[in-house]
Motif scaffolding. Structure first.
Motif, PDB file in Angstrom:
ATOM      1  N   THR A   1      37.163  38.699  40.355  1.00 23.86           N
ATOM      2  CA  THR A   1      37.552  38.767  38.948  1.00 23.86           C
ATOM      3  C   THR A   1      38.801  39.638  38.841  1.00 23.86           C
ATOM      4  OG1 THR A   1      36.279  40.765  38.442  1.00 23.86           O
ATOM      5  CG2 THR A   1      35.110  38.659  38.309  1.00 23.86           C
ATOM      6  N   ARG A   2      39.283  39.814  37.616  1.00 17.30           N
ATOM      7  CA  ARG A   2      40.433  40.705  37.425  1.00 17.30           C
ATOM      8  C   ARG A   2      40.117  42.113  37.914  1.00 17.30           C
ATOM      9  NH1 ARG A   2      42.100  40.089  31.246  1.00 17.30           N
ATOM     10  NH2 ARG A   2      39.838  40.348  31.069  1.00 17.30           N
TER      11      ARG A   2
ATOM     12  N   PRO B   1      43.010  37.170  49.986  1.00 13.11           N
ATOM     13  CA  PRO B   1      42.967  35.891  49.261  1.00 13.11           C
ATOM     14  C   PRO B   1      41.838  34.966  49.694  1.00 13.11           C
ATOM     15  CG  PRO B   1      45.221  36.460  49.791  1.00 13.11           C
ATOM     16  CD  PRO B   1      44.361  37.481  50.477  1.00 13.11           C
ATOM     17  N   ASP B   2      41.566  34.872  51.016  1.00 16.09           N
ATOM     18  CA  ASP B   2      40.494  33.979  51.457  1.00 16.09           C
ATOM     19  C   ASP B   2      39.126  34.492  51.043  1.00 16.09           C
ATOM     20  OD1 ASP B   2      40.820  36.121  53.252  1.00 16.09           O
ATOM     21  OD2 ASP B   2      39.791  35.030  54.840  1.00 16.09           O
ATOM     22  N   GLU B   3      39.002  35.811  50.980  1.00 15.80           N
ATOM     23  CA  GLU B   3      37.732  36.401  50.532  1.00 15.80           C
ATOM     24  C   GLU B   3      37.543  36.167  49.039  1.00 15.80           C
ATOM     25  OE1 GLU B   3      37.238  40.170  53.568  1.00 15.80           O
ATOM     26  OE2 GLU B   3      38.622  40.368  51.885  1.00 15.80           O
TER      27      GLU B   3
ATOM     28  N   ALA C   1      38.599  33.688  47.382  1.00 15.69           N
ATOM     29  CA  ALA C   1      38.232  32.284  47.200  1.00 15.69           C
ATOM     30  C   ALA C   1      36.741  32.072  47.407  1.00 15.69           C
ATOM     31  CB  ALA C   1      39.033  31.404  48.146  1.00 15.69           C
ATOM     32  N   ARG C   2      36.173  32.737  48.415  1.00 11.68           N
ATOM     33  CA  ARG C   2      34.731  32.597  48.680  1.00 11.68           C
ATOM     34  C   ARG C   2      33.896  33.223  47.565  1.00 11.68           C
ATOM     35  NH1 ARG C   2      36.383  34.500  53.960  1.00 11.68           N
ATOM     36  NH2 ARG C   2      36.584  32.758  55.407  1.00 11.68           N
ATOM     37  N   LEU C   3      34.464  34.235  46.907  1.00 14.14           N
ATOM     38  CA  LEU C   3      33.724  34.975  45.883  1.00 14.14           C
ATOM     39  C   LEU C   3      34.061  34.498  44.469  1.00 14.14           C
ATOM     40  CD1 LEU C   3      34.081  38.557  47.385  1.00 14.14           C
ATOM     41  CD2 LEU C   3      31.936  37.299  47.123  1.00 14.14           C
ATOM     42  N   ALA C   4      34.366  33.240  44.305  1.00 12.71           N
ATOM     43  CA  ALA C   4      34.670  32.709  42.979  1.00 12.71           C
ATOM     44  C   ALA C   4      33.507  32.960  42.023  1.00 12.71           C
ATOM     45  CB  ALA C   4      34.954  31.210  43.080  1.00 12.71           C
ATOM     46  N   PRO C   5      33.782  33.293  40.766  1.00 15.79           N
ATOM     47  CA  PRO C   5      32.701  33.542  39.799  1.00 15.79           C
ATOM     48  C   PRO C   5      31.702  32.398  39.703  1.00 15.79           C
ATOM     49  CG  PRO C   5      34.795  34.250  38.893  1.00 15.79           C
ATOM     50  CD  PRO C   5      35.120  33.541  40.176  1.00 15.79           C
ATOM     51  N   GLU C   6      32.172  31.168  39.913  1.00 11.65           N
ATOM     52  CA  GLU C   6      31.286  30.004  39.829  1.00 11.65           C
ATOM     53  C   GLU C   6      30.168  30.046  40.860  1.00 11.65           C
ATOM     54  OE1 GLU C   6      34.962  29.275  37.770  1.00 11.65           O
ATOM     55  OE2 GLU C   6      34.595  29.936  39.843  1.00 11.65           O
TER      56      GLU C   6
END
Length: 304
Positions: free
Chosen positions: A195-196, A204-206, A208-213
Motif C-alpha cells: 500500500t502507500r 518491486p517484485d515483493e 507485486a506479490r503483496l498486492a492488496p487483492e
C-alpha cells in the motif's frame, strides 16, 4: 459453499486506495451495496473514493461515496445515519482507515502519536459505535477491525502504530463477547500488503506479490454470514494464518513460596507453553486461576 452478500450493506473506511479499495471491490463483487468512505480532501469529483464508486458501478454494483474523517465522531454518526436513511441498514463494517507517522519512540512527536491513535483506534470506536445500535436492532452484524503484526509482535519505529493496532484487538475481544448474543460477530484482520504505507519499504517484485487483492478474500470471509467471531486472521501474498493470544498452563505458588526469587526459580515451569490455553474472557482467566488454587488445596488422596 459460495459466499454471497446479496442485499447487504457494507461500510468500508479508508476505501479510496490500497486495502480499503480492494475490500470494497471484493464486497461489491459478492453482491453487497458498498459505502466507500475516504477522508475529505479536495473536490469529490475525481477523488480516489469516487474512482472506487465508479469501478463498482461499472461492474454493475451499487456504491456511494461518503467523505469524512473517522476520527470525527459526529461526522461518522452523520455518515451512518445517511446510510441507514438511504439503504435501511448496515450489515457490515470494515474499519480500515489508517495513517503512519513512523519514528523511533525517542524521536516521536506526541501530536503524531495522538493522531495515529485517533485514526486507528478512535476511528474504529466511532464507526463501531455508530453502527452498533442498528445491528442490535436487526439482530445481525459483522464488524472487522484492522490490526497489524506491528501491534501483535512489535516493529521498530512504530510505537504509535503498534499501540493503536494492539488496542483494536482489545476492542474486538470485548465487542465479540458483547455482540455474541445479539447476532454480531467481530473479528480482526492483520494484513501485510503493498500500500502507500509500505511502498518505500519493499522491492518491486515483493510489492507485486503483496498486492492488496491477495488479502481481501480473508476480509470477505470474516464479514460473511458464517464468519467466526473473536478471531485474528493474518493475511498477505495469498498466505492466511490465525494469530491468537495464549497463556501457559500456570503454576500456583503457595503463600510461603511466593517471592520474586521463587518466581525466578520456577520460571521454566511458569513459562512452559507446551500445555498452553486460550482464554475466552478476563473473568474466565480469573475462574481458571481460582480453580487451579482450589485443586492444589485439595488433599492428595482426594485427587487420586
Amino acid at each position: 459453499m459460495t459466499i454471497t452478500l446479496d442485499g447487504q450493506v457494507a461500510l468500508v473506511t479508508g476505501a479510496g486506495t490500497g486495502l480499503g479499495r480492494a475490500h470494497a471491490l471484493a464486497l461489491a463483487e459478492r453482491g453487497a451495496r458498498v459505502v466507500v468512505n475516504d477522508i475529505d480532501a479536495g473536490p469529490a469529483a475525481g477523488s480516489p473514493g469516487a474512482g472506487v464508486v465508479a469501478e463498482i458501478e461499472a461492474a454493475g454494483g451499487q456504491a456511494v461515496l461518503e467523505r469524512c474523517d473517522v476520527a470525527d465522531a459526529d461526522a461518522v454518526e452523520s455518515m451512518v445515519a445517511r446510510t441507514v436513511e438511504a439503504w435501511g441498514r448496515v450489515d457490515i463494517l470494515i474499519n480500515n482507515a489508517g495513517i503512519l507517522r513512523d519514528k523511533s519512540f525517542a524521536k516521536s512527536d506526541l501530536a503524531d502519536f495522538r493522531q495515529v491513535v485517533d485514526v486507528h483506534l478512535m476511528g474504529s470506536v466511532h464507526c463501531s459505535r455508530a453502527v452498533w445500535p442498528h445491528m442490535v436492532e436487526r439482530g445481525y452484524g459483522r464488524i472487522l477491525m484492522t490490526t497489524s503484526a506491528s501491534g501483535i509482535y512489535g516493529n521498530f519505529g512504530q510505537a504509535n502504530y503498534g499501540a493503536a493496532k494492539a488496542a483494536v484487538v482489545g476492542l474486538m475481544n470485548v465487542l465479540a463477547i458483547e455482540g455474541r448474543t445479539r447476532g454480531i460477530r467481530v473479528n480482526a484482520l492483520a494484513p501485510t500488503a503493498a500500500t502507500r504505507m509500505t511502498e518505500d519499504l519493499l522491492e518491486p517484485d515483493e510489492l507485486a506479490r503483496l498486492a492488496p487483492e491477495t488479502v481481501s478474500p480473508g476480509a470477505v470471509f470474516l464479514v460473511s454470514p458464517d464468519a467466526p467471531t473473536k478471531t485474528i486472521l493474518a493475511a498477505g501474498a495469498g498466505v492466511f494464518a490465525v494469530a491468537r493470544m495464549e497463556e501457559s498452563r500456570g503454576l500456583h505458588l503457595p503463600a510461603d513460596r511466593r517471592t520474586p526469587e521463587d518466581i525466578a526459580a520456577q520460571w521454566e515451569r511458569i513459562s512452559d507453553m507446551t500445555e498452553s490455553v486460550v482464554t475466552g474472557s478476563a473473568f474466565e482467566q480469573t475462574r481458571r486461576y481460582l480453580d487451579l488454587v482450589q485443586r492444589d488445596a485439595e488433599p492428595t488422596a482426594a485427587r487420586s
